[in-house]
Design a protein around this motif. Structure first.
Motif, short mmCIF file in Angstrom:
data_model
loop_
_atom_site.label_atom_id
_atom_site.label_comp_id
_atom_site.label_asym_id
_atom_site.label_seq_id
_atom_site.Cartn_x
_atom_site.Cartn_y
_atom_site.Cartn_z
N ALA A 31 0.84 -1.07 -0.01
CA ALA A 31 0.00 0.22 -0.04
C ALA A 31 0.80 1.31 -0.06
O ALA A 31 0.62 2.26 -0.62
CB ALA A 31 -0.83 -0.18 1.26
N HIS A 34 2.13 1.93 -3.62
CA HIS A 34 1.37 2.37 -4.46
C HIS A 34 0.61 3.65 -4.00
O HIS A 34 -0.50 4.17 -4.47
CB HIS A 34 0.09 1.24 -4.71
CG HIS A 34 0.77 0.19 -5.57
ND1 HIS A 34 0.80 0.16 -6.98
CD2 HIS A 34 1.40 -1.03 -5.24
CE1 HIS A 34 1.32 -0.68 -7.44
NE2 HIS A 34 1.78 -1.57 -6.45
N ASP A 35 1.05 3.99 -2.87
CA ASP A 35 0.41 5.59 -2.14
C ASP A 35 -0.99 5.29 -1.97
O ASP A 35 -1.84 6.38 -2.46
CB ASP A 35 0.84 6.58 -3.00
CG ASP A 35 0.35 7.81 -2.42
OD1 ASP A 35 0.50 8.03 -1.16
OD2 ASP A 35 0.29 9.04 -3.16
N CYS A 36 -1.38 4.27 -1.20
CA CYS A 36 -2.71 4.15 -0.81
C CYS A 36 -3.02 4.59 0.77
O CYS A 36 -1.96 4.87 1.27
CB CYS A 36 -3.09 2.47 -0.96
SG CYS A 36 -2.60 1.72 -2.49
N TYR A 59 -7.03 -1.59 0.57
CA TYR A 59 -6.29 -0.31 1.05
C TYR A 59 -6.63 0.57 -0.25
O TYR A 59 -6.44 0.49 -1.34
CB TYR A 59 -4.80 -0.50 0.97
CG TYR A 59 -4.40 -1.18 2.03
CD1 TYR A 59 -3.93 -0.71 3.39
CD2 TYR A 59 -4.42 -2.61 2.29
CE1 TYR A 59 -3.73 -1.23 4.46
CE2 TYR A 59 -3.82 -3.32 3.46
CZ TYR A 59 -3.58 -2.46 4.50
OH TYR A 59 -3.09 -3.37 5.54
N CYS A 62 -5.49 4.43 -3.72
CA CYS A 62 -4.10 4.32 -4.31
C CYS A 62 -3.83 5.18 -5.70
O CYS A 62 -4.61 5.13 -6.59
CB CYS A 62 -3.77 2.89 -4.73
SG CYS A 62 -4.03 1.50 -3.48
N SER A 64 -1.54 5.00 -7.74
CA SER A 64 -1.19 4.14 -8.98
C SER A 64 -2.43 3.55 -9.69
O SER A 64 -2.15 2.94 -10.85
CB SER A 64 -0.29 3.04 -8.43
OG SER A 64 -1.27 2.20 -7.66
N ARG A 67 -5.02 -1.75 -6.90
CA ARG A 67 -5.76 -2.26 -6.12
C ARG A 67 -4.91 -3.25 -5.11
O ARG A 67 -4.33 -4.30 -5.59
CB ARG A 67 -7.11 -2.98 -6.11
CG ARG A 67 -7.81 -2.14 -7.11
CD ARG A 67 -9.25 -2.99 -7.39
NE ARG A 67 -10.07 -2.86 -6.08
CZ ARG A 67 -11.26 -3.27 -6.35
NH1 ARG A 67 -11.96 -4.04 -7.19
NH2 ARG A 67 -12.27 -3.17 -5.28
#
Length: 101
Positions: A31, A34-36, A59, A62, A64, A67
């Motif tokens: 997470a 992926h900047d979630c 999460y 994101c 990106s 998922r």
């Protein structure tokens, strides 16, 4: 499943002497990549509930647009959700993305 003692969700040393990281910790790392959101929250799927009490956490948010999620059902390592459901869920998740996206 939730009661998997071969690859325990909470991590630790399993009966086969393998050492596992907690699933939550591993997914928090993905997470972050992926900047979630920093915590997983409940997410709806077509398969929720049923005799196996199927449910997923994700999460969300994101950057990106990918998922990071996990799904659980009642059972152990070799138990699967109802007939064909495991295949459907796997394909649903994997077919959302292509390598060139």
């Amino acid at each position: 499943g939730r009661d998997d003692d071969v690859m325990p969700i909470a991590g630790g040393v399993a009966g086969n002497k393998w050492i596992y990281e907690p699933l939550n910790k591993v997914q928090q790392g993905w997470a972050a990549v992926h900047d979630c959101d920093t915590t997983a929250s409940s997410t709806k799927t077509y398969w929720d509930g049923g005799s196996g009490n199927f449910s997923c956490l994700e999460y969300k948010g994101c950057s990106s647009e990918r998922r990071i999620m996990r799904c659980f059902y009642d059972g152990g390592h070799m138990d699967l959700p109802e007939d064909g459901v495991a295949d459907e869920i796997t394909l649903w998740f994997l077919l959302q993305y292509r390598l060139d996206d």
